[in-house]
Design a protein around this motif. Structure first.
Motif, mmCIF file in Angstrom:
data_model
loop_
_atom_site.group_PDB
_atom_site.id
_atom_site.type_symbol
_atom_site.label_atom_id
_atom_site.label_comp_id
_atom_site.label_asym_id
_atom_site.label_seq_id
_atom_site.Cartn_x
_atom_site.Cartn_y
_atom_site.Cartn_z
ATOM 1 N N GLY A 91 -8.532 -0.433 17.942
ATOM 2 C CA GLY A 91 -8.913 -1.783 18.322
ATOM 3 C C GLY A 91 -10.164 -2.286 17.643
ATOM 4 N N ILE A 92 -10.317 -3.588 17.668
ATOM 5 C CA ILE A 92 -11.527 -4.265 17.217
ATOM 6 C C ILE A 92 -11.924 -5.240 18.311
ATOM 7 N N ILE A 93 -13.167 -5.171 18.773
ATOM 8 C CA ILE A 93 -13.652 -6.064 19.813
ATOM 9 C C ILE A 93 -14.854 -6.839 19.287
ATOM 10 N N ALA A 94 -15.047 -8.053 19.818
ATOM 11 C CA ALA A 94 -16.124 -8.896 19.301
ATOM 12 C C ALA A 94 -16.694 -9.787 20.384
ATOM 13 N N ALA A 95 -17.978 -10.102 20.237
ATOM 14 C CA ALA A 95 -18.667 -11.072 21.090
ATOM 15 C C ALA A 95 -18.889 -12.339 20.275
ATOM 16 N N VAL A 96 -18.439 -13.464 20.823
ATOM 17 C CA VAL A 96 -18.520 -14.742 20.122
ATOM 18 C C VAL A 96 -19.855 -15.415 20.435
ATOM 19 N N GLN A 97 -20.465 -15.995 19.422
ATOM 20 C CA GLN A 97 -21.712 -16.728 19.635
ATOM 21 C C GLN A 97 -21.459 -17.919 20.573
ATOM 22 N N PRO A 98 -22.420 -18.264 21.430
ATOM 23 C CA PRO A 98 -22.242 -19.384 22.365
ATOM 24 C C PRO A 98 -21.893 -20.681 21.631
ATOM 25 N N ASN A 99 -20.948 -21.414 22.234
ATOM 26 C CA ASN A 99 -20.521 -22.725 21.722
ATOM 27 C C ASN A 99 -19.891 -22.660 20.336
ATOM 28 N N LYS A 100 -19.341 -21.508 19.984
ATOM 29 C CA LYS A 100 -18.659 -21.359 18.712
ATOM 30 C C LYS A 100 -17.171 -21.062 18.959
ATOM 31 N N PRO A 101 -16.275 -21.581 18.102
ATOM 32 C CA PRO A 101 -14.846 -21.262 18.249
ATOM 33 C C PRO A 101 -14.576 -19.826 17.827
ATOM 34 N N ALA A 102 -13.488 -19.259 18.327
ATOM 35 C CA ALA A 102 -13.174 -17.859 18.029
ATOM 36 C C ALA A 102 -12.122 -17.718 16.940
ATOM 37 N N ALA A 103 -11.393 -18.783 16.647
ATOM 38 C CA ALA A 103 -10.264 -18.676 15.725
ATOM 39 C C ALA A 103 -10.677 -18.232 14.329
ATOM 40 N N ALA A 104 -11.801 -18.741 13.818
ATOM 41 C CA ALA A 104 -12.205 -18.427 12.442
ATOM 42 C C ALA A 104 -12.499 -16.945 12.254
ATOM 43 N N SER A 105 -13.149 -16.328 13.226
ATOM 44 C CA SER A 105 -13.480 -14.902 13.106
ATOM 45 C C SER A 105 -12.218 -14.049 13.113
ATOM 46 N N LEU A 106 -11.244 -14.436 13.923
ATOM 47 C CA LEU A 106 -9.991 -13.700 13.941
ATOM 48 C C LEU A 106 -9.227 -13.892 12.638
ATOM 49 N N ASP A 107 -9.320 -15.070 12.064
ATOM 50 C CA ASP A 107 -8.683 -15.308 10.760
ATOM 51 C C ASP A 107 -9.285 -14.406 9.694
ATOM 52 N N ARG A 108 -10.608 -14.294 9.672
ATOM 53 C CA ARG A 108 -11.267 -13.440 8.677
ATOM 54 C C ARG A 108 -10.879 -11.981 8.872
ATOM 55 N N LEU A 109 -10.811 -11.544 10.124
ATOM 56 C CA LEU A 109 -10.432 -10.156 10.403
ATOM 57 C C LEU A 109 -9.014 -9.880 9.929
ATOM 58 N N VAL A 110 -8.079 -10.747 10.284
ATOM 59 C CA VAL A 110 -6.686 -10.544 9.893
ATOM 60 C C VAL A 110 -6.558 -10.498 8.375
ATOM 61 N N ASN A 111 -7.318 -11.312 7.677
ATOM 62 C CA ASN A 111 -7.281 -11.299 6.217
ATOM 63 C C ASN A 111 -7.711 -9.943 5.673
ATOM 64 N N GLU A 112 -8.764 -9.361 6.263
ATOM 65 C CA GLU A 112 -9.232 -8.056 5.795
ATOM 66 C C GLU A 112 -8.251 -6.940 6.152
ATOM 67 N N ASP A 130 -20.386 -16.441 28.302
ATOM 68 C CA ASP A 130 -20.117 -15.902 26.970
ATOM 69 C C ASP A 130 -18.639 -15.584 26.785
ATOM 70 N N SER A 131 -18.202 -15.611 25.519
ATOM 71 C CA SER A 131 -16.798 -15.344 25.194
ATOM 72 C C SER A 131 -16.666 -14.086 24.340
ATOM 73 N N TYR A 132 -15.543 -13.394 24.507
ATOM 74 C CA TYR A 132 -15.273 -12.158 23.791
ATOM 75 C C TYR A 132 -13.784 -12.080 23.482
ATOM 76 N N TRP A 133 -13.440 -11.347 22.430
ATOM 77 C CA TRP A 133 -12.029 -11.091 22.156
ATOM 78 C C TRP A 133 -11.828 -9.645 21.731
ATOM 79 N N GLY A 134 -10.613 -9.171 21.915
ATOM 80 C CA GLY A 134 -10.250 -7.820 21.512
ATOM 81 C C GLY A 134 -8.850 -7.814 20.938
ATOM 82 N N LEU A 135 -8.682 -7.139 19.815
ATOM 83 C CA LEU A 135 -7.386 -7.017 19.158
ATOM 84 C C LEU A 135 -7.027 -5.538 19.108
#
Length: 477
Positions: free
Chosen positions: A356-377, A284-289
């Motif tokens: 901070g904001i942390i997130a769990a990425v759905q399997p086999n999905k790219p992470a860039a789009a979710s970070l783009d949406r967050l930055v926009n908000e 699984d993949s995760y990101w944190g900003l």
């Protein structure tokens, strides 16, 4: 019997002569520092001649059934160096595990005989031991708290066993993606110094360094020296809640810590220097900003709480009803089929904070789009796009979460301890923080968002494709 267990010789120097009492606690000149707040319960604070701060909260009456007392040292992982990394976590594991003269089982038997619940808490800025017990027993148990620092058992076999247990516990804790992401964000935000020191020790973040068969442990003299540097007057806070009489607790504190000298427990200033960490792992993949947050006692501390509630949290599958982030920004505007869960947090410290904001990425999905949406908000928040109705909602949620976090004597004790250890000024009661939350305006939220959402720290776990920190910075207008 309990008093005899905890009054044996100590590793730490204590005054040999008994302290002479000449006046009652009510007439001491320093006792006039006590501050009574006009709340539903009294908040009183005092500073003893040696510099120890004593804080009590609650109504001192016979109707209180359960009470709570905790002793906290100004230190934690922030006080560690590369050589002493992990010492605080080891000392935490030594909590209520016996004294120099009485073993683990003997101490446990006595505490349980009194119907006591013992706990140890370790943060980045403090280490604390606490007891929850019936009101009629709590003062008889107070010597047990002093012994945790003044008479700790550091025999070789005890250190060897607890060091092993500490490493196992640290490794288990870091299997949680949430814990690991928050640890890595601190590390990248403060470059592995001060607040960037891991609570679990620097070696714990690298699994390859964990060796359960390596029983080498730090010498007792080094741990003693590490604690002695923290057991100084202005570095000790004692908190009592749930019907604790302030003057009586002050008297007990002076008895238990009569050997503590007045002195300064210094802290190196934490400097926010954001970086980036990519941990390519299978699964699984995760990101944190992360962003530089607000310190406790700052004029914008309440605003940061409101901003956190505004972002909230989100989960792809939940049966939770109102109050769990359904109407939050993360759930309404950032959540997508590429995200399994995400959450905003803000941790305030004595001289800065981490938002901070942390997130769990759905399997086999790219992470860039979710970070783009967050930055926009985040950019929208910087423009001040928040309605009066939404502001009222998130302030009410922030107050509700505060009430929930301070509902019991032990919870409010922990909450007050964190505040007392991280501020040098007056400790605020929950009721005072409620008033501060009520006073937050939409302009306050916009100003804080514009200030902090600029220079991010970025961490990632897993094999998903993540944008670079430079790309995210460029998007944050």
């Amino acid at each position: 019997m309990l008093a005899s267990i905890y009054s044996q010789s100590s590793r730490f120097s204590r005054s040999a002569a008994p302290r002479q009492r000449t006046v009652s606690v009510q007439t001491r000149s320093w006792a006039s520092e006590a501050q009574k707040k006009e709340d539903h319960a009294n908040l009183e604070t005092s500073t003893t001649p040696s510099g120890i701060r004593v804080v009590t909260y609650g109504t001192s009456n016979e109707s209180a059934l359960m009470t709570s007392i905790g002793v906290y040292l100004k230190g934690g992982s922030r006080a560690e160096t590369s050589h002493t990394s992990g010492f605080s976590y080891l000392v935490k594991e030594l909590g209520f595990r016996g004294t120099e003269t009485f073993g683990d089982l003997a101490v446990t038997r006595i505490l349980e005989q009194f119907g006591t619940q013992a706990s140890v808490v370790l943060g980045r800025e403090y280490l604390g031991y606490a007891l929850d017990a019936p009101r009629s027993k709590i003062y008889s148990l107070s010597p047990a708290l002093g012994a945790q620092f003044m008479n700790i058992d550091l025999h070789d076999h005890v250190l060897r066993d607890r060091k092993y247990q500490a490493e196992v516990a640290a490794r288990d804790a870091l299997t949680s993606p949430t814990v690991r992401l928050v640890e890595l964000l601190h590390q990248e935000a403060f470059r592995s110094q001060t607040l960037g020191n891991s609570i679990y020790g620097s070696h714990a973040l690298v699994h390859d360094h964990f060796d359960p068969y390596n029983h080498a442990h730090p010498p007792a003299t080094e741990i003693t020296s590490f604690l002695e540097n923290q057991i100084k007057g202005n570095g000790v806070v004692v908190v009592g809640t749930g019907g604790i009489d302030h003057a009586t607790l002050v008297d007990h504190v002076e008895d238990l810590f009569q050997g503590v000298s007045k002195g300064e427990t210094s802290r190196t200033k934490a400097i926010y220097t954001p970086g980036e960490s990519r941990n390519v792992l299978s699964g699984d993949s995760y990101w944190g900003l992360g962003f530089q947050g607000v310190p406790l006692g700052d004029a914008h501390t309440a605003t940061a709480q409101v901003l956190q509630a505004l972002l909230g949290e989100a989960r792809s599958s939940t049966r939770d009803g109102p109050g769990w982030g359904v109407t939050s920004i993360l759930n309404q505007k950032v959540m997508g089929d590429d995200i399994e869960a995400m959450k905003a947090f803000h941790i305030p410290y004595s001289d800065t904070g981490l938002f901070g904001i942390i997130a769990a990425v759905q399997p086999n999905k790219p992470a860039a789009a979710s970070l783009d949406r967050l930055v926009n908000e985040l950019n929208q928040l910087k423009k001040g796009e928040i309605s009066a109705e939404e502001l009222t909602r998130v302030k009410n949620q922030a107050k509700s979460h505060l009430i929930d976090a301070t509902a019991t004597p032990s919870q409010v004790r922990e909450w007050l301890a964190h505040n007392a250890m991280s501020t040098s000024g007056n400790v605020q009661s929950p009721a005072q923080v409620m008033k501060a939350l009520d006073s937050v305006t939409a302009k306050d939220v916009q100003t804080l968002a514009s200030k902090i959402f600029t220079q991010p720290a970025l961490v990632s776990l897993g094999d998903a494709v993540f944008p670079s920190m430079e790309q995210i910075r460029a998007q944050l207008k």
